[in-house]
Design an enzyme around this catalytic site. Structure first.
Site, PDB file in Angstrom:
ATOM      1  N   LYS A   1       0.871  -1.182   0.000  1.00 56.42           N
ATOM      2  CA  LYS A   1       0.000   0.000   0.000  1.00 56.42           C
ATOM      3  C   LYS A   1       0.901   1.223   0.000  1.00 56.42           C
ATOM      4  O   LYS A   1       1.728   1.401   0.903  1.00 56.42           O
ATOM      5  CB  LYS A   1      -0.896  -0.004   1.234  1.00 56.42           C
ATOM      6  CG  LYS A   1      -1.893   1.142   1.272  1.00 56.42           C
ATOM      7  CD  LYS A   1      -2.908   0.940   2.387  1.00 56.42           C
ATOM      8  CE  LYS A   1      -3.714   2.217   2.598  1.00 56.42           C
ATOM      9  NZ  LYS A   1      -3.726   2.621   4.012  1.00 56.42           N
TER      10      LYS A   1
ATOM     11  N   HIS B   1      -4.936   2.630  14.472  1.00 55.22           N
ATOM     12  CA  HIS B   1      -5.312   1.244  14.206  1.00 55.22           C
ATOM     13  C   HIS B   1      -4.129   0.335  14.483  1.00 55.22           C
ATOM     14  O   HIS B   1      -2.995   0.802  14.614  1.00 55.22           O
ATOM     15  CB  HIS B   1      -5.726   1.073  12.730  1.00 55.22           C
ATOM     16  CG  HIS B   1      -4.584   1.289  11.787  1.00 55.22           C
ATOM     17  ND1 HIS B   1      -4.116   2.543  11.460  1.00 55.22           N
ATOM     18  CD2 HIS B   1      -3.789   0.420  11.123  1.00 55.22           C
ATOM     19  CE1 HIS B   1      -3.091   2.430  10.631  1.00 55.22           C
ATOM     20  NE2 HIS B   1      -2.859   1.154  10.412  1.00 55.22           N
TER      21      HIS B   1
ATOM     22  N   ASP C   1      -2.314  -3.129  12.628  1.00 47.85           N
ATOM     23  CA  ASP C   1      -2.365  -3.853  11.352  1.00 47.85           C
ATOM     24  C   ASP C   1      -2.766  -5.306  11.626  1.00 47.85           C
ATOM     25  O   ASP C   1      -2.365  -5.879  12.631  1.00 47.85           O
ATOM     26  CB  ASP C   1      -0.989  -3.836  10.672  1.00 47.85           C
ATOM     27  CG  ASP C   1      -0.593  -2.436  10.193  1.00 47.85           C
ATOM     28  OD1 ASP C   1      -1.476  -1.571  10.042  1.00 47.85           O
ATOM     29  OD2 ASP C   1       0.609  -2.226   9.968  1.00 47.85           O
TER      30      ASP C   1
ATOM     31  N   HIS D   1      -1.031   2.550  15.898  1.00 48.10           N
ATOM     32  CA  HIS D   1      -0.311   3.637  15.218  1.00 48.10           C
ATOM     33  C   HIS D   1      -1.259   4.450  14.362  1.00 48.10           C
ATOM     34  O   HIS D   1      -2.400   4.033  14.110  1.00 48.10           O
ATOM     35  CB  HIS D   1       0.844   3.066  14.383  1.00 48.10           C
ATOM     36  CG  HIS D   1       0.418   2.059  13.347  1.00 48.10           C
ATOM     37  ND1 HIS D   1       0.128   0.739  13.660  1.00 48.10           N
ATOM     38  CD2 HIS D   1       0.210   2.166  12.012  1.00 48.10           C
ATOM     39  CE1 HIS D   1      -0.209   0.090  12.559  1.00 48.10           C
ATOM     40  NE2 HIS D   1      -0.184   0.938  11.542  1.00 48.10           N
TER      41      HIS D   1
END
Ligand SMILES: O=C(O)CCC(=O)C(=O)O
Ligand SMILES: [Fe+2]
Length: 390
Positions: free
Chosen positions: A227, A246, A248, A302
């Site tokens: 991404k 959020h 990962d 993060h």
């Protein structure tokens, strides 16, 4: 009934329009805004603790088992273990990826994003139709949801046989070659790091445990998804975020960036802005590794901040198990009567679905304070999956 078909607004277009106040859908709730700001200002806080830098060169290039065993006592195992446990994030040095390949990757992504928006639209994704790969901007997931100040390009990077190169940018001409070669090198680094982190959990001689568990003993390969986050300049960075807080879902995530600050990680109850550590790659522990390690390694919370002065670009490679073939569960050696399993078994896909479901449920409820949400995410490994809900 009249149907209104609209192209999603690109954040880049908004930024280039020269507006001085951002549209309300980008304004975060008051409690979340309390500690936002211009990333350049926040990066100047030199009282902040430093994300650990770990040199993994003793493990590279990947050697045969015997050599690997001799190296396994290296102090880098302890450094990586401590960073993964206390922070859930580290900068890795000594990864062996040539600087000129990293420069080619960055130049290729930057050249794609330098194309006019209409040219990039040829690669637009369509999440509603299930086409997640491509150029996109995150849409609000409900009526009161906020948008994030970024556009992105997302595609599968490895294994090569699953990659759809027709979806990869044809411009610049080096995009495919540079990105593919980078994927091949990151795949090797992922194996080295999993060996180091395995030894950190189970001791020397057990360096193969994590990768075996994530790949059904090698029957399936790990997946890498790329991404590229493109964060345009923002006139009111104290009101917006590029990527909201959020964790990962991946096992590990690898991040390169263009030197512009913006990444913040949650550590010991505060947000720490990542510094530029030239030549290193940032590595996050994701949910899958937190589960396998029975919580000994931390899936790091993060977020990405924005700024007034400079476009930030980051390249994130999510390293994941195959979606259905592997059951994620705490490694049996780490489950004892004193330390029972903290996670129920689930496939990667089930984990993802569960996380999305929880997020949607939270959005249906009257919002609790964002601080509470973050705390909850800290403890249950919840949060937001970025690259597949876009
Ligand atoms: O831009 C960054 O440094 C982080 C982006 C991120 O967290 C993500 O894409 O999952
Ligand atoms: Fe992330």
């Amino acid at each position: 009934m009249e149907s209104t078909l609209q192209l999603p607004a690109r954040v880049e277009a908004l930024s280039l329009s020269g507006l001085s106040a951002i549209p309300p859908e980008y304004v975060r709730p008051a409690d979340e805004r309390a500690d936002l700001g211009d990333a350049f200002d926040l990066a100047r806080d030199h009282t902040a603790p430093r994300i650990p830098v770990v040199d993994i060169s003793p493990f590279l290039p990947l050697a045969d088992d015997d050599k690997q065993q001799q190296r396994i006592n290296s102090e880098c195992v302890e450094a990586a273990r401590a960073a993964a446990a206390d922070w859930g994030v580290m900068h890795i040095a000594g990864h062996g990826i040539p600087a000129d390949l990293m420069d080619r990757l960055r130049a290729a992504g930057a050249a794609f994003f330098a194309l006019p928006i209409h040219a990039k639209e040829a690669y637009a994704n369509d999440p509603a139709a299930g086409r997640l790969q491509g150029y996109g901007s995150r849409l609000a997931t409900n009526a009161s949801g906020q948008r994030e100040w970024e556009d992105y390009l997302f595609h599968l990077l490895h294994p090569d046989a699953l990659a759809d190169h027709a979806l990869w940018p044809a411009h610049p001409p080096d995009y495919v070659a540079a990105t593919r070669e980078f994927g091949r090198r990151i795949r090797e680094v992922a194996s080295a790091l999993l060996a180091i982190l395995s030894a950190g959990l189970l001791g020397p001689g057990r360096g193969d445990a994590l990768e075996k568990e994530l790949t059904r003993a090698g029957d399936d390969d790990l997946r890498l998804q790329l991404k590229i986050n493109y964060y345009p300049r923002c006139p009111q960075p104290e009101l917006a975020v590029g990527v909201e807080a959020h964790t990962d879902v991946s096992a590990l995530s690898f991040i390169l960036h263009n030197g512009v600050p913006g990444l913040q990680v949650r550590h010991a109850g505060r947000w720490v802005t990542a510094r530029d550590e030239p030549g290193t790659i940032i590595v996050h522990v994701g949910d899958a590794l937190e589960i396998l390690s029975n919580g000994r390694y931390t899936s790091v919370l993060h977020r990405g901040l924005v700024n007034r002065e400079a476009v930030r670009v980051s390249w994130v490679v999510f390293c994941e198990p195959p979606p259905d073939a592997v059951l994620l569960r705490p490694l049996p050696d780490l489950v004892t009567t004193d330390q029972p399993a903290r996670f129920t078994p689930r496939t990667f896909k089930q984990h993802l679905d569960r996380k999305l479901f929880k997020k949607h449920q939270r959005q249906l409820l009257p919002p609790p304070s964002h601080n509470e949400q973050h705390q909850q995410e800290d403890t249950d490994g919840g949060g937001h999956h970025r690259h597949q809900i876009n």
